[in-house]
Motif scaffolding. Structure first.
Motif, PDB file in Angstrom:
ATOM      1  N   VAL A 127      33.121  48.869  31.535  1.00 46.21           N
ATOM      2  CA  VAL A 127      32.345  47.528  32.243  1.00 46.21           C
ATOM      3  C   VAL A 127      31.898  48.061  33.715  1.00 46.21           C
ATOM      4  CG1 VAL A 127      32.490  45.055  32.846  1.00 46.21           C
ATOM      5  CG2 VAL A 127      33.452  46.006  30.575  1.00 46.21           C
ATOM      6  N   TYR A 128      30.565  47.721  34.017  1.00 50.03           N
ATOM      7  CA  TYR A 128      30.273  48.245  35.425  1.00 50.03           C
ATOM      8  C   TYR A 128      29.771  46.877  36.057  1.00 50.03           C
ATOM      9  CZ  TYR A 128      30.291  53.211  33.675  1.00 50.03           C
ATOM     10  OH  TYR A 128      30.505  54.211  33.174  1.00 50.03           O
ATOM     11  N   ARG A 129      29.519  47.136  37.512  1.00 52.40           N
ATOM     12  CA  ARG A 129      28.824  45.968  38.262  1.00 52.40           C
ATOM     13  C   ARG A 129      27.928  46.805  39.138  1.00 52.40           C
ATOM     14  NH1 ARG A 129      32.231  41.796  41.931  1.00 52.40           N
ATOM     15  NH2 ARG A 129      33.027  43.496  42.609  1.00 52.40           N
ATOM     16  N   LEU A 130      26.637  46.384  39.080  1.00 50.34           N
ATOM     17  CA  LEU A 130      25.559  47.078  39.826  1.00 50.34           C
ATOM     18  C   LEU A 130      25.222  45.982  40.930  1.00 50.34           C
ATOM     19  CD1 LEU A 130      23.691  49.238  40.268  1.00 50.34           C
ATOM     20  CD2 LEU A 130      22.019  47.967  38.660  1.00 50.34           C
ATOM     21  N   CYS A 131      25.425  46.474  42.097  1.00 49.68           N
ATOM     22  CA  CYS A 131      25.250  45.489  43.076  1.00 49.68           C
ATOM     23  C   CYS A 131      23.459  45.652  43.869  1.00 49.68           C
ATOM     24  CB  CYS A 131      26.185  45.858  44.610  1.00 49.68           C
ATOM     25  SG  CYS A 131      27.847  45.656  43.882  1.00 49.68           S
ATOM     26  N   PRO A 132      23.060  44.721  44.316  1.00 48.29           N
ATOM     27  CA  PRO A 132      21.825  44.669  45.049  1.00 48.29           C
ATOM     28  C   PRO A 132      21.528  45.946  45.753  1.00 48.29           C
ATOM     29  CG  PRO A 132      22.603  42.523  45.145  1.00 48.29           C
ATOM     30  CD  PRO A 132      23.670  43.283  44.913  1.00 48.29           C
ATOM     31  N   ASP A 133      22.387  46.551  46.384  1.00 46.83           N
ATOM     32  CA  ASP A 133      22.121  47.747  47.234  1.00 46.83           C
ATOM     33  C   ASP A 133      22.364  48.964  46.488  1.00 46.83           C
ATOM     34  OD1 ASP A 133      24.949  47.913  46.920  1.00 46.83           O
ATOM     35  OD2 ASP A 133      25.686  47.625  48.896  1.00 46.83           O
ATOM     36  N   GLY A 134      22.536  49.021  45.307  1.00 42.86           N
ATOM     37  CA  GLY A 134      22.457  49.965  44.406  1.00 42.86           C
ATOM     38  C   GLY A 134      23.836  50.511  44.033  1.00 42.86           C
ATOM     39  N   ASP A 137      29.935  49.672  40.638  1.00 43.59           N
ATOM     40  CA  ASP A 137      31.240  49.448  40.609  1.00 43.59           C
ATOM     41  C   ASP A 137      31.871  49.773  39.181  1.00 43.59           C
ATOM     42  OD1 ASP A 137      31.446  49.154  43.471  1.00 43.59           O
ATOM     43  OD2 ASP A 137      31.213  46.939  43.113  1.00 43.59           O
ATOM     44  N   THR A 138      32.920  50.378  38.914  1.00 40.54           N
ATOM     45  CA  THR A 138      33.518  50.558  37.638  1.00 40.54           C
ATOM     46  C   THR A 138      34.710  49.204  37.451  1.00 40.54           C
ATOM     47  OG1 THR A 138      32.993  52.630  37.295  1.00 40.54           O
ATOM     48  CG2 THR A 138      34.554  51.958  35.808  1.00 40.54           C
ATOM     49  N   LEU A 139      34.425  48.401  36.645  1.00 41.21           N
ATOM     50  CA  LEU A 139      35.604  47.366  36.542  1.00 41.21           C
ATOM     51  C   LEU A 139      36.588  47.738  35.174  1.00 41.21           C
ATOM     52  CD1 LEU A 139      33.335  44.173  36.932  1.00 41.21           C
ATOM     53  CD2 LEU A 139      34.463  45.501  38.705  1.00 41.21           C
ATOM     54  N   VAL A 140      36.096  48.295  34.379  1.00 41.47           N
ATOM     55  CA  VAL A 140      37.084  48.410  33.113  1.00 41.47           C
ATOM     56  C   VAL A 140      36.731  49.892  32.614  1.00 41.47           C
ATOM     57  CG1 VAL A 140      37.586  47.729  30.730  1.00 41.47           C
ATOM     58  CG2 VAL A 140      37.279  46.107  32.335  1.00 41.47           C
ATOM     59  N   ARG A 170      40.016  38.428  30.608  1.00 39.30           N
ATOM     60  CA  ARG A 170      39.794  37.568  31.676  1.00 39.30           C
ATOM     61  C   ARG A 170      40.044  38.272  32.927  1.00 39.30           C
ATOM     62  NH1 ARG A 170      42.744  34.134  35.117  1.00 39.30           N
ATOM     63  NH2 ARG A 170      41.702  32.490  36.078  1.00 39.30           N
ATOM     64  N   LEU A 171      39.040  38.820  33.781  1.00 39.21           N
ATOM     65  CA  LEU A 171      38.873  39.759  34.946  1.00 39.21           C
ATOM     66  C   LEU A 171      38.632  39.068  36.201  1.00 39.21           C
ATOM     67  CD1 LEU A 171      36.818  42.752  33.262  1.00 39.21           C
ATOM     68  CD2 LEU A 171      39.172  42.085  33.242  1.00 39.21           C
ATOM     69  N   PRO A 172      39.728  38.879  37.237  1.00 34.08           N
ATOM     70  CA  PRO A 172      39.534  38.251  38.407  1.00 34.08           C
ATOM     71  C   PRO A 172      38.461  39.135  39.271  1.00 34.08           C
ATOM     72  CG  PRO A 172      41.730  38.339  37.893  1.00 34.08           C
ATOM     73  CD  PRO A 172      41.173  39.183  36.896  1.00 34.08           C
ATOM     74  N   LEU A 173      37.457  38.750  39.946  1.00 39.00           N
ATOM     75  CA  LEU A 173      36.438  39.542  40.599  1.00 39.00           C
ATOM     76  C   LEU A 173      36.739  39.726  42.333  1.00 39.00           C
ATOM     77  CD1 LEU A 173      33.291  38.804  38.734  1.00 39.00           C
ATOM     78  CD2 LEU A 173      34.577  40.874  38.286  1.00 39.00           C
ATOM     79  N   HIS A 174      36.830  40.693  42.568  1.00 35.57           N
ATOM     80  CA  HIS A 174      37.094  40.976  44.264  1.00 35.57           C
ATOM     81  C   HIS A 174      35.838  41.390  44.808  1.00 35.57           C
ATOM     82  CE1 HIS A 174      41.002  40.115  43.115  1.00 35.57           C
ATOM     83  NE2 HIS A 174      41.081  41.240  42.603  1.00 35.57           N
ATOM     84  N   ALA A 175      35.251  40.766  45.933  1.00 38.47           N
ATOM     85  CA  ALA A 175      34.070  41.357  46.651  1.00 38.47           C
ATOM     86  C   ALA A 175      34.074  42.732  46.885  1.00 38.47           C
ATOM     87  CB  ALA A 175      34.155  40.419  47.980  1.00 38.47           C
ATOM     88  N   TYR A 176      34.920  43.324  47.049  1.00 39.58           N
ATOM     89  CA  TYR A 176      34.875  44.882  47.397  1.00 39.58           C
ATOM     90  C   TYR A 176      34.867  45.795  46.263  1.00 39.58           C
ATOM     91  CZ  TYR A 176      39.952  43.997  46.777  1.00 39.58           C
ATOM     92  OH  TYR A 176      41.107  43.553  46.161  1.00 39.58           O
ATOM     93  N   GLY A 177      34.582  45.133  45.214  1.00 41.43           N
ATOM     94  CA  GLY A 177      34.131  45.818  43.824  1.00 41.43           C
ATOM     95  C   GLY A 177      35.301  46.294  43.150  1.00 41.43           C
TER      96      GLY A 177
END
Length: 249
Positions: A127-134, A137-140, A170-177
């Motif tokens: 599971v990844y998170r792609l931020c607007p700045d490119g 982040d790998t979450l899982v 259920r994954l808590p999300l943190h601002a630092y990725g």
């Protein structure tokens, strides 16, 4: 044995059947809603995105050499597509053009991305998170068949369907990725686990391939890929998120 009460039976009605001239029943394959009242659906094995107009007319928005599975609207009105074959793609619905958004993490090619969701900041979300700045982040790293995603209303938690494991994480999300203390939100038994989900205004989670729409955002639309139709149910409350505005509508 289940500790959950027996859920009520809610009968859906057929909203629209994809016309025969737009179905690809004679083609081989390895597979065998917006603010204007339009509805968009992917045709996974035949590489198409379909637009179902408010008047129940069906047109092809885009068609290319791909296997689109997940579909979401970015803040500029374009689509981002999770494609089994090509990775993460960007689709302009007015021009019908497709271009790569990203297809690799470092040198590793994405293998079968399934679903995605866009949050209020423009992040999309192994599971990844792609931020607007490119930044990616790998979450899982070790999920068991992660299938689809949905955010809580406050966007502090990400729910991921681990379909072949019959669970929702259920994954808590943190601002630092990163995420910490992931937990099992829901578990069931059987041959097939939960698939796509949406969050209703009462924070309920619906376990099927569906989305909210309609004039009051209380109509639940459900895709039936076997029969080639869209079904609908009038729900008891509104969807948590307003329908996105698609470019060109």
């Amino acid at each position: 044995m289940s500790f959950y009460p027996v859920p009520p039976t809610i009968q859906a009605e057929v909203y629209l059947r994809i016309p025969d001239d737009l179905r690809c029943v004679d083609r081989e394959s390895e597979w065998r809603g917006d603010t204007k009242g339009n509805f968009y659906a992917v045709d996974v094995p035949y590489g198409r995105v379909l637009k179902i107009h408010g008047i129940k007319e069906v047109t092809v928005v885009g068609e290319w050499d791909c296997e689109p599975n997940g579909l979401a609207v970015l803040h500029d009105g374009t689509f981002v597509v999770a494609d089994y074959k090509q990775g993460m793609l960007s689709l302009d619905p007015t021009a019908g053009t497709v271009k790569p958004l990203f297809t690799r993490r470092h040198l590793e090619r994405l293998r079968g991305p399934n679903d995605l969701i866009v949050d209020s900041k423009g992040n999309t979300g192994k599971v990844y998170r792609l931020c607007p700045d490119g930044r990616l982040d790998t979450l899982v790293e070790n999920g068991i068949s992660p299938n689809s995603l949905v955010l809580s209303r406050d966007e502090k938690f990400l729910y991921v369907a681990m379909t072949c494991f019959n669970e929702i994480w259920r994954l808590p999300l943190h601002a630092y990725g990163t995420t910490t203390k992931a937990s099992v939100f829901f578990r069931r038994f059987g041959n097939a686990g939960p698939d796509a989900r949406i969050v209703s205004g009462s924070e309920g989670i619906n376990l099927t391939n569906c989305c909210f729409g309609g004039l009051e955002n209380k109509t639940l639309y459900i895709t039936d890929s076997l029969e080639g139709n869209i079904q609908k149910v009038e729900w008891r409350c509104r969807g948590a998120n307003t329908a996105p505005r698609v470019k060109g509508t």
